[in-house]
Design an enzyme around this catalytic site. Structure first.
Site, PDB file in Angstrom:
ATOM      1  N   THR A 203       1.632  -0.525  -3.710  1.00  0.00           N
ATOM      2  CA  THR A 203       1.943  -0.511  -2.276  1.00  0.00           C
ATOM      3  C   THR A 203       2.644   0.800  -2.026  1.00  0.00           C
ATOM      4  OG1 THR A 203       2.295  -2.898  -2.150  1.00  0.00           O
ATOM      5  CG2 THR A 203       3.507  -1.615  -0.555  1.00  0.00           C
ATOM      6  N   THR A 254       8.215  -2.833  -3.054  1.00  0.00           N
ATOM      7  CA  THR A 254       6.903  -2.952  -3.679  1.00  0.00           C
ATOM      8  C   THR A 254       7.063  -3.954  -4.821  1.00  0.00           C
ATOM      9  OG1 THR A 254       7.402  -1.107  -5.164  1.00  0.00           O
ATOM     10  CG2 THR A 254       6.209  -0.577  -3.151  1.00  0.00           C
ATOM     11  N   GLY A 255       5.960  -4.565  -5.221  1.00  0.00           N
ATOM     12  CA  GLY A 255       6.024  -5.539  -6.310  1.00  0.00           C
ATOM     13  C   GLY A 255       5.508  -6.888  -5.835  1.00  0.00           C
ATOM     14  N   GLY A 257       4.869  -9.702  -3.987  1.00  0.00           N
ATOM     15  CA  GLY A 257       5.312 -10.014  -2.641  1.00  0.00           C
ATOM     16  C   GLY A 257       5.786 -11.443  -2.448  1.00  0.00           C
TER      17      GLY A 257
HETATM   18  N1  ASP Z   1       4.012  -6.143  -2.469  1.00  0.00           N
HETATM   19  C1  ASP Z   1       2.569  -6.123  -2.503  1.00  0.00           C
HETATM   20  C2  ASP Z   1       2.054  -7.487  -2.192  1.00  0.00           C
HETATM   21  O1  ASP Z   1       2.567  -8.457  -2.713  1.00  0.00           O
HETATM   22  C3  ASP Z   1       1.998  -5.704  -3.806  1.00  0.00           C
HETATM   23  C4  ASP Z   1       2.719  -4.652  -4.580  1.00  0.00           C
HETATM   24  O2  ASP Z   1       3.570  -3.969  -4.060  1.00  0.00           O
HETATM   25  O3  ASP Z   1       2.465  -4.510  -5.766  1.00  0.00           O
HETATM   26  O4  ASP Z   1       1.094  -7.582  -1.469  1.00  0.00           O
END
Ligand code: ASP
Length: 355
Positions: A203, A254-255, A257
Site C-alpha cells: 500500500t 500499511t499492513g 488491514g
Molecule cells: N493495508 C492494506 C490492506 O489491508 C494492505 C497492505 O498495506 O499491505 O488492504
C-alpha cells in the site's frame, strides 16, 4: 444506579443552581476538548514535512517540493502517491496491483483534508488507475464520504476518469501461479517453477503538514493479493488506513488491514498525539493496541502477532515518526534535509517473528 426520579430531581437542582447543560461553541470545544485550534493561530510557525511508507521515497520529495512551492498539502501528497499508482512495477497499488481471487484488480483509497475537515474515499474500484484522485473527487464534488464498487466506477466515469486494464502481464502470471497451486486435486496443473512472488500485500500511505500547520493524509492500495471479491481493507476507511485532525496531525498505515480496522489505527495514533505522545510513541502505542485487539488465531503462543503493520505519523509542528511490529522496516520522509529512508521503531526484534 441513579433512578429516573433521582435523576430528574438532580437535573432540576442543577438547573436551579444555574448548571444548565448546553452545547459548547466550536471555540470552546477546540479549547477544552480538542486541546488546540483547528485553524492555526496567527503567527504559528511550523515546518513542512511529508512522511510515507517506504515505497513513497520519490513521492515524498515531489510532495514536499510542491508544498514548499505553495501547493495545498492534500493535492501535493496525492501527486506523490500518483507516482506509485501509475507505476506498473509496484504490484501493491494502482496499475499492476495484484488482483483478487478472480483475477480482478480492485482498488481502495481514502483521503482527508485537515483545514476544511473534509474527507473522501472509494473501495473496490475497478479499471481506474488513480483511486486517490477519485477519493478526492468524492470529497470535492459530493456530500458523501465513501463510494464503493460499480457505483464508485460510474462516479469516476462521470468525473472524466478513463478506464484501462490494470492487470499487467506480470501480475496476471503471478495470479495464475497462485491459482494453479491452490489445490493438488483440482484441474489446474501446478506451476511452482521458479519465480517467487515478491508481494502479496502493500500500500502507500502519505501524510503531510505545511509551514502554517495545515495537515492532510492519503492512502491508496490494491489491498491484499488474492482477496475475496468485494473485500475492503483499512485503506478506504477513515480513522483506520489514514486520519487527519488539523489541530493535531495525521497518521496512516500499511499492513494487514483487518487488524488495523478493529483498532481504528489512524484515529488512535492522532489521539495518542493529542494526549502528548510524540509521533513515534503514538505509533508504537497504536501497534500495542492492535495486538491487544487481535484474535488468538493471529497470535503465537507468546502473544506476538502473526502479521505485520506499519504506522506513520506527522504532527502539526512537523515532528514525525513511524513504527512496525517487527524490526526491519523503513519509512520515507522528506523535510528541509531532503528525502530519505529511516528505520521504523518496532515492538519486537525480527528474530521473534513467528515462523
Ligand atoms: N493495508 C492494506 C490492506 O489491508 C494492505 C497492505 O498495506 O499491505 O488492504
Amino acid at each position: 444506579m441513579i433512578d429516573r426520579r433521582a435523576f430528574l430531581e438532580k437535573s432540576a437542582l442543577l438547573s436551579a443552581l444555574g448548571f444548565v447543560p448546553r452545547a459548547l461553541t466550536l471555540e470552546e470545544y477546540e479549547r477544552d476538548v480538542v486541546g488546540a485550534s483547528v485553524s492555526p493561530a496567527a503567527g504559528f510557525r511550523g515546518r513542512p514535512c511529508v512522511v510515507a511508507s517506504a515505497n513513497g521515497i520519490q513521492g515524498v520529495k515531489l510532495a514536499y517540493d510542491r508544498i514548499v512551492g505553495g501547493t495545498d498539502a492534500l493535492d501535493a501528497i496525492i501527486a506523490g502517491v500518483n507516482l506509485v499508482e501509475l507505476d506498473p512495477d509496484d504490484q501493491s497499488v494502482g496499475l499492476g496491483g495484484l488482483p483478487n481471487e478472480n483475477g480482478v484488480v480492485q482498488l481502495d483509497a481514502s483521503c482527508m483534508h485537515g483545514p476544511t475537515r473534509r474527507a473522501g474515499a472509494v473501495g473496490c474500484l475497478e479499471e481506474i488507475a488513480t483511486p486517490s484522485l477519485v477519493a478526492k473527487a468524492v470529497m470535492d464534488y459530493t456530500t458523501h464520504v465513501l463510494l464503493v464498487g460499480p457505483g464508485a466506477k460510474k462516479f469516476a466515469l462521470a468525473m472524466g476518469f478513463k478506464t484501462q486494464n490494470l492487470l499487467t502481464e506480470r501480475s496476471r502470471q503471478d495470479w495464475l501461479r497462485w491459482k494453479s497451486r491452490l489445490n493438488k486435486n483440482d484441474n489446474w496443473l501446478d506451476h511452482d517453477d521458479d519465480v517467487k512472488i515478491n508481494w502479496t500485500h502493500g500500500t502507500i500511505n502519505m501524510n503531510a503538514v505545511n509551514a502554517s500547520g495545515d495537515v492532510s493524509s492519503v492512502t491508496t492500495t490494491s489491498g491484499l493479493a488474492w482477496k475475496l471479491d468485494g473485500r475492503l481493507g483499512d485503506s478506504p476507511i477513515h480513522g483506520a488506513g489514514q486520519y487527519t485532525d488539523n489541530a493535531i496531525g495525521a497518521a496512516g498505515s500499511t499492513g494487514l488491514g483487518e487488524m488495523n480496522i478493529k483498532a481504528c489505527g489512524g484515529f488512535l495514533t492522532v489521539e495518542f498525539m493529542r494526549n502528548g505522545a510524540t509521533p513515534e510513541q503514538a505509533a508504537l502505542k497504536t501497534l500495542e493496541r492492535m495486538v491487544h485487539m487481535t484474535e488468538a488465531r493471529m497470535l503465537d503462543d507468546k502473544g506476538r502477532p502473526r502479521y505485520d503493520i506499519q504506522v506513520y505519523a506527522v504532527a502539526k509542528d512537523g515532528r514525525y515518526g513511524s513504527a512496525t511490529m517487527y524490526d526491519g522496516a523503513s519509512f520515507a520522509v522528506c523535510d528541509e534535509r531532503g528525502p530519505r529512508l529511516e528505520k521504523c521503531a518496532y515492538l519486537h526484534k525480527a528474530a521473534e517473528r513467528p515462523r
